[in-house]
Design a protein around this motif. Structure first.
Motif, PDB file in Angstrom:
ATOM      1  N   PHE A  75      14.434   4.878  82.477  1.00 25.71           N
ATOM      2  CA  PHE A  75      14.804   5.474  83.753  1.00 25.71           C
ATOM      3  C   PHE A  75      13.957   6.715  84.023  1.00 25.71           C
ATOM      4  CE2 PHE A  75      17.390   8.572  86.060  1.00 25.71           C
ATOM      5  CZ  PHE A  75      17.570   7.901  87.269  1.00 25.71           C
ATOM      6  N   ASN A  76      13.812   7.537  82.984  1.00 27.15           N
ATOM      7  CA  ASN A  76      13.004   8.755  83.143  1.00 27.15           C
ATOM      8  C   ASN A  76      11.543   8.413  83.470  1.00 27.15           C
ATOM      9  OD1 ASN A  76      15.172  10.469  82.676  1.00 27.15           O
ATOM     10  ND2 ASN A  76      14.788  10.627  80.463  1.00 27.15           N
ATOM     11  N   PHE A  77      11.025   7.374  82.797  1.00 27.22           N
ATOM     12  CA  PHE A  77       9.632   6.983  83.043  1.00 27.22           C
ATOM     13  C   PHE A  77       9.445   6.467  84.467  1.00 27.22           C
ATOM     14  CE2 PHE A  77       6.177   3.856  82.888  1.00 27.22           C
ATOM     15  CZ  PHE A  77       5.147   4.672  82.447  1.00 27.22           C
ATOM     16  N   ALA A  78      10.477   5.684  84.901  1.00 30.91           N
ATOM     17  CA  ALA A  78      10.418   5.156  86.265  1.00 30.91           C
ATOM     18  C   ALA A  78      10.459   6.289  87.270  1.00 30.91           C
ATOM     19  CB  ALA A  78      11.562   4.174  86.500  1.00 30.91           C
ATOM     20  N   VAL A  79      11.374   7.256  86.999  1.00 26.99           N
ATOM     21  CA  VAL A  79      11.460   8.412  87.909  1.00 26.99           C
ATOM     22  C   VAL A  79      10.151   9.183  87.905  1.00 26.99           C
ATOM     23  CG1 VAL A  79      12.618  10.625  88.292  1.00 26.99           C
ATOM     24  CG2 VAL A  79      13.968   8.591  87.720  1.00 26.99           C
ATOM     25  N   LEU A  80       9.577   9.325  86.682  1.00 25.40           N
ATOM     26  CA  LEU A  80       8.301  10.057  86.585  1.00 25.40           C
ATOM     27  C   LEU A  80       7.196   9.337  87.354  1.00 25.40           C
ATOM     28  CD1 LEU A  80       6.662  12.362  85.363  1.00 25.40           C
ATOM     29  CD2 LEU A  80       6.295  10.920  83.330  1.00 25.40           C
ATOM     30  N   CYS A  81       7.194   7.998  87.226  1.00 25.20           N
ATOM     31  CA  CYS A  81       6.169   7.222  87.961  1.00 25.20           C
ATOM     32  C   CYS A  81       6.346   7.380  89.461  1.00 25.20           C
ATOM     33  CB  CYS A  81       6.261   5.747  87.556  1.00 25.20           C
ATOM     34  SG  CYS A  81       5.664   5.427  85.879  1.00 25.20           S
ATOM     35  N   ILE A  82       7.636   7.324  89.870  1.00 21.18           N
ATOM     36  CA  ILE A  82       7.902   7.477  91.309  1.00 21.18           C
ATOM     37  C   ILE A  82       7.464   8.852  91.780  1.00 21.18           C
ATOM     38  CG2 ILE A  82       9.737   7.609  93.021  1.00 21.18           C
ATOM     39  CD1 ILE A  82      11.232   5.436  91.397  1.00 21.18           C
ATOM     40  N   LEU A  83       7.798   9.857  90.978  1.00 23.14           N
ATOM     41  CA  LEU A  83       7.424  11.222  91.359  1.00 23.14           C
ATOM     42  C   LEU A  83       5.902  11.392  91.372  1.00 23.14           C
ATOM     43  CD1 LEU A  83      10.107  13.280  89.368  1.00 23.14           C
ATOM     44  CD2 LEU A  83       9.998  12.875  91.841  1.00 23.14           C
ATOM     45  N   MET A 118      20.041  -4.800  68.994  1.00 27.37           N
ATOM     46  CA  MET A 118      19.186  -3.632  69.159  1.00 27.37           C
ATOM     47  C   MET A 118      19.371  -2.654  68.004  1.00 27.37           C
ATOM     48  SD  MET A 118      17.475  -4.199  71.894  1.00 27.37           S
ATOM     49  CE  MET A 118      16.889  -2.590  72.337  1.00 27.37           C
ATOM     50  N   ALA A 119      20.675  -2.632  67.495  1.00 29.19           N
ATOM     51  CA  ALA A 119      20.965  -1.729  66.388  1.00 29.19           C
ATOM     52  C   ALA A 119      20.215  -2.145  65.149  1.00 29.19           C
ATOM     53  CB  ALA A 119      22.480  -1.706  66.119  1.00 29.19           C
ATOM     54  N   LEU A 124      17.121   4.123  75.120  1.00 27.63           N
ATOM     55  CA  LEU A 124      15.967   3.378  75.650  1.00 27.63           C
ATOM     56  C   LEU A 124      16.055   3.254  77.152  1.00 27.63           C
ATOM     57  CD1 LEU A 124      13.409   1.716  75.167  1.00 27.63           C
ATOM     58  CD2 LEU A 124      14.879  -0.288  74.776  1.00 27.63           C
ATOM     59  N   LEU A 125      17.251   2.919  77.619  1.00 25.99           N
ATOM     60  CA  LEU A 125      17.425   2.793  79.065  1.00 25.99           C
ATOM     61  C   LEU A 125      17.191   4.140  79.752  1.00 25.99           C
ATOM     62  CD1 LEU A 125      20.560   0.435  79.202  1.00 25.99           C
ATOM     63  CD2 LEU A 125      18.168  -0.151  79.690  1.00 25.99           C
TER      64      LEU A 125
END
Length: 245
Positions: free
Chosen positions: A16-24, A1-2, A11-12
């Protein structure tokens, strides 16, 4: 990845933030929006259904109103027709009653005039008898049998000799009614003799009526069963006129 220049941790974290945003977003925005759209859809459908029901109700109401108006018009026409018929019937009844009353009064007046005329002619008969006797006495220059003269005059006007109607002697007649015409009113005794003589030939169930017609001058005219027996002075004079013409 480097080697790709990507930071795996970052990235993770972003994933995670995108998933949380989608859930919200799904929990707090998407579901309410879907629910709101579904409710809106149901309201629109309900509105359309209500509009359809209202349209049908209005159409039914218009049909009912038209039916009620038609029935009311029919009933009104029937009432008018019945009222007109009753009015016409009442008018006809009033007219018939008035005509009947007028006819009754006219017949009563005519009968009264007829009775008065017959009474005057009856009085005239006695005067004619007196004049005839006086003329006969003056002609022969002596007194005559006054009773015999009265008898001859009565026979002249009544056509009855010795209780028998001369015109009926030797004749055959039939019928349910008979009409007897004389020049002057007959006495009750003469009427009885004439009536009995007629009934003895046609039967006791027949009816006999009497009328006065001065134009026949004397004697009788009897009409019975379509047959005319003319023994009047006017009839005899007419026969003489025809025989010599």
């Amino acid at each position: 990845m480097a080697k790709l220049g990507l930071n795996l941790g970052f990235l993770l974290f972003q994933i995670f933030n995108f998933a949380v945003l989608c859930i919200l977003l799904y929990a707090w925005a998407y579901k309410p929006i879907l629910k709101m759209l579904d409710n809106r859809k149901q309201k629109i459908a309900q509105g359309l259904e209500d509009a359809r029901i209202a349209s049908e109700a209005r159409a039914n109401a218009e049909q009912d109103a038209a039916k009620i108006l038609a029935e009311a018009q029919t009933k009104a026409n029937q009432v008018v027709r019945e009222s007109t018929d009753r009015a016409e019937t009442a008018a006809l009844e009033i007219r018939a009653a008035a005509e009947a009353e007028a006819t009754k009064e006219r017949e009563a007046a005519l009968a009264e005039v007829q009775d008065e005329r017959d009474r005057m002619l009856g009085d005239l008969r006695s005067q004619i008898a007196a004049l005839a006797i006086a003329a006969a006495q003056k002609l022969v220059g002596e007194s005559l049998d006054e009773k015999r003269q009265h008898t001859l005059i009565d026979e002249f006007f009544s056509g009855v000799r010795a209780g028998k109607v001369e015109v009926l002697e030797g004749t055959t007649i039939s019928g349910a009614s008979a009409e007897v015409t004389s020049a002057l009113p007959l006495s009750s005794g003469e009427m009885t003799s004439v009536k009995n003589d007629i009934l003895s030939k046609v039967g006791s169930q027949a009816t006999v009526s009497f009328r006065v017609d001065p134009s026949i001058l004397g004697g009788l005219v009897i009409r019975v069963g379509g047959k005319v027996l003319d023994a009047s002075v006017a009839g005899q004079l007419e026969s003489m006129r025809q025989s010599i013409s």
